[in-house]
Write a protein that holds these residues in place. Structure first.
Motif, mmCIF file in Angstrom:
data_model
loop_
_atom_site.group_PDB
_atom_site.id
_atom_site.type_symbol
_atom_site.label_atom_id
_atom_site.label_comp_id
_atom_site.label_asym_id
_atom_site.label_seq_id
_atom_site.Cartn_x
_atom_site.Cartn_y
_atom_site.Cartn_z
ATOM 1 N N ARG A 39 0.858 -1.236 0.035
ATOM 2 C CA ARG A 39 0.083 -0.062 0.100
ATOM 3 C C ARG A 39 0.807 1.356 0.029
ATOM 4 N NH1 ARG A 39 -2.801 -2.618 3.965
ATOM 5 N NH2 ARG A 39 -2.128 -0.966 5.602
ATOM 6 N N LEU A 40 1.973 1.277 0.569
ATOM 7 C CA LEU A 40 2.862 2.345 0.783
ATOM 8 C C LEU A 40 3.476 2.650 -0.663
ATOM 9 C CD1 LEU A 40 4.608 1.869 4.316
ATOM 10 C CD2 LEU A 40 3.206 3.589 3.466
ATOM 11 N N CYS A 41 3.810 1.489 -1.101
ATOM 12 C CA CYS A 41 4.650 1.846 -2.652
ATOM 13 C C CYS A 41 3.398 2.178 -3.565
ATOM 14 C CB CYS A 41 5.096 0.749 -3.054
ATOM 15 S SG CYS A 41 6.490 -0.128 -2.265
ATOM 16 N N GLN A 42 2.135 1.872 -3.466
ATOM 17 C CA GLN A 42 1.128 2.343 -4.289
ATOM 18 C C GLN A 42 0.942 3.925 -4.172
ATOM 19 O OE1 GLN A 42 1.035 0.252 -6.711
ATOM 20 N NE2 GLN A 42 -1.347 0.065 -6.923
ATOM 21 N N GLU A 43 0.891 4.448 -2.992
ATOM 22 C CA GLU A 43 0.842 5.656 -2.507
ATOM 23 C C GLU A 43 1.781 6.412 -3.214
ATOM 24 O OE1 GLU A 43 -0.572 9.410 -0.932
ATOM 25 O OE2 GLU A 43 -1.396 7.453 -1.613
ATOM 26 N N ALA A 44 3.033 5.769 -2.962
ATOM 27 C CA ALA A 44 4.277 6.606 -3.527
ATOM 28 C C ALA A 44 4.257 6.657 -4.987
ATOM 29 C CB ALA A 44 5.658 5.800 -3.274
ATOM 30 N N GLU A 45 3.854 5.629 -5.562
ATOM 31 C CA GLU A 45 3.501 5.770 -7.111
ATOM 32 C C GLU A 45 2.612 6.983 -7.491
ATOM 33 O OE1 GLU A 45 4.859 2.844 -9.984
ATOM 34 O OE2 GLU A 45 3.289 1.793 -9.262
ATOM 35 N N ARG A 46 1.576 7.064 -6.569
ATOM 36 C CA ARG A 46 0.431 8.059 -6.774
ATOM 37 C C ARG A 46 1.005 9.265 -6.608
ATOM 38 N NH1 ARG A 46 -2.506 11.541 -4.656
ATOM 39 N NH2 ARG A 46 -1.672 11.160 -2.578
ATOM 40 N N GLN A 47 1.742 9.625 -5.788
ATOM 41 C CA GLN A 47 2.224 10.770 -5.368
ATOM 42 C C GLN A 47 3.313 11.283 -6.486
ATOM 43 O OE1 GLN A 47 4.212 11.025 -1.316
ATOM 44 N NE2 GLN A 47 2.197 10.524 -0.614
ATOM 45 N N ALA A 48 4.062 10.371 -6.880
ATOM 46 C CA ALA A 48 5.034 10.534 -7.857
ATOM 47 C C ALA A 48 4.458 11.136 -9.279
ATOM 48 C CB ALA A 48 5.950 9.389 -8.235
ATOM 49 N N ARG A 49 3.159 10.280 -9.587
ATOM 50 C CA ARG A 49 2.615 10.664 -11.006
ATOM 51 C C ARG A 49 2.028 12.022 -10.719
ATOM 52 N NH1 ARG A 49 -0.704 6.952 -10.392
ATOM 53 N NH2 ARG A 49 0.573 5.196 -11.128
ATOM 54 N N THR A 50 1.580 12.131 -9.547
ATOM 55 C CA THR A 50 0.914 13.688 -9.293
ATOM 56 C C THR A 50 1.962 14.804 -9.506
ATOM 57 O OG1 THR A 50 -0.808 12.642 -7.672
ATOM 58 C CG2 THR A 50 -0.702 15.019 -7.606
ATOM 59 N N LEU A 51 3.011 14.599 -8.759
ATOM 60 C CA LEU A 51 4.160 15.715 -8.874
ATOM 61 C C LEU A 51 4.769 15.719 -10.558
ATOM 62 C CD1 LEU A 51 6.233 14.693 -5.796
ATOM 63 C CD2 LEU A 51 4.924 16.766 -5.952
ATOM 64 N N ARG A 52 4.777 14.680 -11.079
ATOM 65 C CA ARG A 52 5.284 14.906 -12.373
ATOM 66 C C ARG A 52 4.159 15.357 -13.190
ATOM 67 N NH1 ARG A 52 4.532 9.566 -14.840
ATOM 68 N NH2 ARG A 52 2.450 10.597 -15.444
ATOM 69 N N ASP A 53 3.141 14.966 -13.175
ATOM 70 C CA ASP A 53 2.044 15.866 -14.066
ATOM 71 C C ASP A 53 1.857 17.272 -13.700
ATOM 72 O OD1 ASP A 53 1.720 13.320 -15.127
ATOM 73 O OD2 ASP A 53 -0.278 12.928 -14.128
ATOM 74 N N GLY A 54 2.055 17.616 -12.459
ATOM 75 C CA GLY A 54 1.801 19.128 -11.983
ATOM 76 C C GLY A 54 2.880 19.844 -12.370
ATOM 77 N N ALA A 55 4.285 19.441 -12.494
ATOM 78 C CA ALA A 55 5.468 20.028 -12.681
ATOM 79 C C ALA A 55 5.702 20.001 -14.356
ATOM 80 C CB ALA A 55 6.755 19.406 -12.362
ATOM 81 N N GLY A 56 4.630 19.321 -15.266
ATOM 82 C CA GLY A 56 4.647 19.366 -16.747
ATOM 83 C C GLY A 56 5.840 18.803 -16.970
ATOM 84 N N GLY A 57 6.415 17.751 -16.258
ATOM 85 C CA GLY A 57 7.541 16.993 -16.901
ATOM 86 C C GLY A 57 8.743 17.776 -16.544
ATOM 87 N N ARG A 58 8.930 18.816 -16.038
ATOM 88 C CA ARG A 58 10.190 19.392 -15.907
ATOM 89 C C ARG A 58 10.976 18.765 -14.804
ATOM 90 N NH1 ARG A 58 8.364 25.503 -15.284
ATOM 91 N NH2 ARG A 58 6.565 24.416 -14.439
ATOM 92 N N SER A 59 12.308 19.137 -14.636
ATOM 93 C CA SER A 59 13.156 18.308 -13.557
ATOM 94 C C SER A 59 12.978 19.325 -12.387
ATOM 95 C CB SER A 59 14.385 18.214 -13.995
ATOM 96 O OG SER A 59 15.127 19.588 -14.368
ATOM 97 N N SER A 60 11.898 19.158 -11.522
ATOM 98 C CA SER A 60 11.815 19.801 -10.393
ATOM 99 C C SER A 60 10.842 18.956 -9.453
ATOM 100 C CB SER A 60 10.921 21.226 -10.558
ATOM 101 O OG SER A 60 9.859 21.021 -11.160
ATOM 102 N N VAL A 61 11.666 17.907 -8.652
ATOM 103 C CA VAL A 61 11.018 17.150 -7.891
ATOM 104 C C VAL A 61 11.180 17.414 -6.609
ATOM 105 C CG1 VAL A 61 10.952 14.641 -7.206
ATOM 106 C CG2 VAL A 61 11.579 15.298 -9.722
ATOM 107 N N PRO A 62 9.759 17.949 -5.833
ATOM 108 C CA PRO A 62 9.988 18.051 -4.385
ATOM 109 C C PRO A 62 10.463 16.792 -3.632
ATOM 110 C CG PRO A 62 7.964 18.871 -5.401
ATOM 111 C CD PRO A 62 8.520 17.922 -6.374
#
Length: 325
Positions: A39-62
């Motif tokens: 479950r934790l890995c699934q949540e981490a994947e969801r967060q990673a996808r959200t961050l990537r989509d929100g950043a427009g694919g740019r190299s700025s990973v919080p």
């Protein structure tokens, strides 16, 4: 309750010596799938996808600053979104400036690269190798699942191969990036410009560097302009490159853009780029040390050494006129 009393009255209580709790059945696959780690890995994947989509694919990973995504990649080795985010975070972490140590004699013999410089280069290469391993795993795992890899996975694979100086592999990777439409075309064009530059294909480097500037978003254009300036200098148009680097100092995004360019360059090319930028903007002492450190490294080819030496000679003090002695 009445039933229990009747049974007890008829047969008596169960003998303590013969009674034991029923053994729990083994967990089902579905129960295992709902385990805490999954479950934790699934949540981490969801967060990673959200961050990537929100950043427009740019190299700025919080989270890059505290190595959050790198830790998650170790904990979730098959989570493709997490692996891609971890690789991106490694790239962000490598945007720091790389400098040469000061020399005791500013105009003396070229010093060997000092420990801090070598340590910075080693750290950058180690991070690039980790990022490449994570990206390869993400792409292979996606192929196993018969799904498309996360957006930017192909692009960042070309990115780290370029940073590692693996030119032919980087060329194949950027061609795969373009074929997959993994990022905006202007981003792949400016990356291809660097790869072509390192391969010695100057006409293609100039053509693609120009496309990278023309098509770029306004807030991302400074990166493309820095890359084009580097290509201009290596193509022999040093005065044009110098004018571009001076103009970029007035750009609000200059510092971030300069760091982004450094993150995709192999260590010796970082030295060349930093020296060129310092010299163009009148920072004589750091430019001198960086050119000396660049020439002390084994990687530069003879044409690049000649160009670097020419830039270094421009920094040497002119001999005083006899009448001034």
């Amino acid at each position: 309750m009445l039933s229990w009393l009747l049974v007890t009255a008829l047969v008596g209580p169960p003998a303590e010596s013969t009674w034991s709790p029923a053994e729990a059945p083994p967990p089902t696959p579905w129960a295992l799938a709902g385990a805490r780690g999954w479950r934790l890995c699934q949540e981490a994947e969801r967060q990673a996808r959200t961050l990537r989509d929100g950043a427009g694919g740019r190299s700025s990973v919080p989270g890059a600053e505290d190595r959050l995504w790198q830790r998650r990649a170790e904990q979730c080795p098959h989570a493709v979104e997490v692996l891609t985010a971890a690789a991106q975070a490694e790239i962000v972490a490598s945007t720091m400036d790389i400098e040469a140590p000061p020399s005791a004699d500013p105009f003396g013999e070229a010093p060997a690269a000092g420990p801090s410089l070598e340590a910075a280069a080693d750290e950058q290469e180690d991070g690039a190798r980790r990022a490449l391993r994570w990206l390869d795993t993400a792409i292979e795992e996606s192929a196993r699942r018969r799904v498309r890899p996360p957006a930017t996975a192909y692009y960042y694979r070309a990115y780290v191969l370029t940073a590692l100086g693996r030119v032919e592999q980087a060329r194949a990777a950027i061609e795969e990036t373009i074929a997959a439409g993994d990022v905006e075309r202007w981003r792949s064009e400016r990356m291809f410009a660097l790869i072509a530059l390192f391969a010695g294909d100057m006409p293609q480097a100039l053509r693609r560097a120009h496309r990278g500037v023309v098509g770029a978003r306004q807030d991302d254009r400074a990166i493309s302009r820095y890359i084009r300036a580097l290509v201009f200098d290596r193509a022999g148009a040093s005065s044009i490159a110098r004018a571009e680097l001076i103009a970029l100092q007035r750009d609000a995004n200059a510092r971030v853009a300069r760091g982004a360019v450094q993150s995709v360059l192999p260590p010796h090319e970082r030295l060349f780029f930093r020296a060129l930028d310092h010299q163009a903007n009148g920072n004589r002492s750091p430019a001198l040390r960086l050119w000396q450190a660049y020439l002390a490294r084994p990687e530069p080819e003879e044409p690049e050494r000649v160009l670097a030496q020419r830039h270094l000679d421009e920094l040497e003090p002119s001999p005083a006129r006899i009448g001034d002695l």
